[in-house]
Design a protein around this motif. Structure first.
Motif, short mmCIF file in Angstrom:
data_model
loop_
_atom_site.label_atom_id
_atom_site.label_comp_id
_atom_site.label_asym_id
_atom_site.label_seq_id
_atom_site.Cartn_x
_atom_site.Cartn_y
_atom_site.Cartn_z
N ALA A 79 44.16 45.35 29.23
CA ALA A 79 44.64 44.14 29.61
C ALA A 79 44.21 43.86 31.26
O ALA A 79 43.83 43.01 31.50
N ALA A 80 44.45 44.91 31.86
CA ALA A 80 44.22 44.67 33.33
C ALA A 80 42.64 44.51 33.80
O ALA A 80 42.39 43.73 34.42
N ARG A 81 41.99 45.13 32.93
CA ARG A 81 40.35 44.82 33.21
C ARG A 81 39.96 43.56 32.80
O ARG A 81 39.28 42.84 33.50
N LYS A 82 40.56 43.02 31.76
CA LYS A 82 40.41 41.60 31.35
C LYS A 82 40.86 40.47 32.11
O LYS A 82 40.43 39.50 32.00
N LEU A 83 41.87 40.81 32.81
CA LEU A 83 42.63 39.95 33.69
C LEU A 83 41.94 40.04 35.04
O LEU A 83 42.47 39.21 35.93
N GLY A 84 40.99 40.96 35.27
CA GLY A 84 40.49 40.75 36.74
C GLY A 84 40.48 41.92 37.39
O GLY A 84 40.08 42.17 38.77
N ALA A 85 41.14 43.01 37.07
CA ALA A 85 41.42 44.16 37.79
C ALA A 85 40.05 44.79 38.24
O ALA A 85 38.93 44.56 37.57
N GLY A 86 40.10 45.56 39.35
CA GLY A 86 39.10 46.34 39.73
C GLY A 86 38.96 47.82 38.96
O GLY A 86 39.35 47.96 37.89
N ALA A 105 43.75 31.96 27.77
CA ALA A 105 44.00 33.44 27.43
C ALA A 105 42.92 34.24 27.25
O ALA A 105 41.86 34.01 26.98
N ILE A 106 43.18 35.66 27.60
CA ILE A 106 42.23 36.83 27.04
C ILE A 106 42.82 37.35 25.78
O ILE A 106 44.09 36.99 25.22
N SER A 107 41.75 37.94 24.99
CA SER A 107 42.20 38.66 23.77
C SER A 107 41.69 40.10 24.03
O SER A 107 40.96 40.63 24.47
N ILE A 108 42.68 41.23 23.07
CA ILE A 108 42.29 42.44 23.22
C ILE A 108 42.11 42.88 21.81
O ILE A 108 43.23 42.56 20.89
N ARG A 109 41.06 43.19 21.26
CA ARG A 109 40.90 43.81 19.77
C ARG A 109 41.66 45.24 19.89
O ARG A 109 41.00 46.05 20.40
#
Length: 300
Positions: free
Chosen positions: A181-188, A132-136
């Motif tokens: 979230a999009a960026r952390k999930l790999g978005a451009g 999973a990813i985390s967002i502060r």
């Protein structure tokens, strides 16, 4: 500290609250005096459709007193200022000492979205994440901390369907949580747009705190920008107005993801988008829905 508590009818609640603040009361809250009984009265509305009366039939006013002040004199002064002849019966109650910062923080625990995304306030340790990813993200003035069903739905769609490198537009970005979230999930390339300069600043600050790069700005920075995924988590009325613009921002084969829509509003909102993109309910949660559609080359 002590609180002054009294009941008053609907037509006096707002005026008395304002007068108490003018008289030196530290804070005022108004509650439904019938809360928890069969006479309890719901009072809510979405932005743009607020209730016309900001009070209940019977209201309980709770006023936080400054130290050393006479509650009777303060209430009498407020009543005189609003032309109320009869001072309502009142009582006092103690406010227990507390560490209000810690108490407030304790109400916001890390939030998990499909075990793929964790939203973690800065005062919490990041849980074991696995893949999973985390967002502060701390609760703040800008909308979007992950706790609302509409934000949860949009995050869930991104976690399940966003492809690496896809360009993302988050319209009505608020705190920037969806863009982050999009960026952390790999978005451009990812852009967050909001009409509120405070939200734009919040999105920029939150992106920096999460070590990701997003462009955040006001709508006038948008001309000419198109995305593989356009997500808008706002409300039904602005979504209907924005339909032509949002659809135009989706590239051929791209995805449009909308939330901030109640279940009963889904068909009406989808109808506004039908000339360009056919939307359907992707998922619902607690009475809210996430609408999704894909733009085809023949559309619009």
């Amino acid at each position: 500290m002590r609180e002054l508590v009294f009941d008053c009818p609907e037509q006096l609640a707002e005026a008395l609250s304002d007068a108490l603040l003018d008289a030196g009361i530290l804070s005022v809250s108004v509650e439904d005096a019938d809360f928890g009984t069969e006479a309890e009265q719901p009072l809510f509305g979405e932005p743009g459709l607020e209730p016309t009366t900001q009070a209940w039939s019977r209201n309980r006013v709770v006023a936080l007193l400054p130290d050393g002040e006479d509650p009777a004199l303060m209430l009498a002064s407020a009543c005189a200022a609003t032309g109320i002849a009869d001072v309502p019966e009142w009582s006092l109650r103690d406010v227990p000492d507390a560490d209000w910062v810690r108490l407030t923080q304790s109400q916001f625990d890390p939030i998990s979205v499909d075990d793929k995304i964790w939203i973690v306030p800065s005062w919490h340790e990041v849980p074991e994440l696995g893949d999973a990813i985390s967002i502060r993200l701390d609760p703040g003035l800008a909308f979007g901390t992950g706790s609302h069903p509409t934000t949860h739905l949009c995050l869930s769609w991104l976690a399940r369907h966003l492809q690496a490198g896809q360009r993302v537009l988050d319209y009505g970005c608020g705190s920037g949580i969806l863009a982050i979230a999009a960026r952390k999930l790999g978005a451009g390339d990812t852009v967050g747009i909001d009409i509120d300069p405070q939200a734009v600043q919040s999105a920029q600050d939150n992106a920096s705190a999460n070590d990701v790069v997003i462009e955040a700005g006001l709508p006038d920075m948008l001309p000419g920008w198109h995305a593989d995924v356009v997500v808008a988590n706002i409300l039904s009325n602005p979504l209907k107005v924005l339909a032509p613009m949002l659809c135009e921002r989706v590239v051929d084969g791209g995805h449009l993801v909308l939330s901030g829509v109640l279940e009963r509003q889904a068909d009406e909102v989808a109808a506004f988008y039908a000339p360009w993109i056919q939307l359907s309910v992707w998922r619902s949660l607690d009475g809210w829905v996430c609408l999704h559609g894909q733009r085809t080359r023949a559309a619009g």
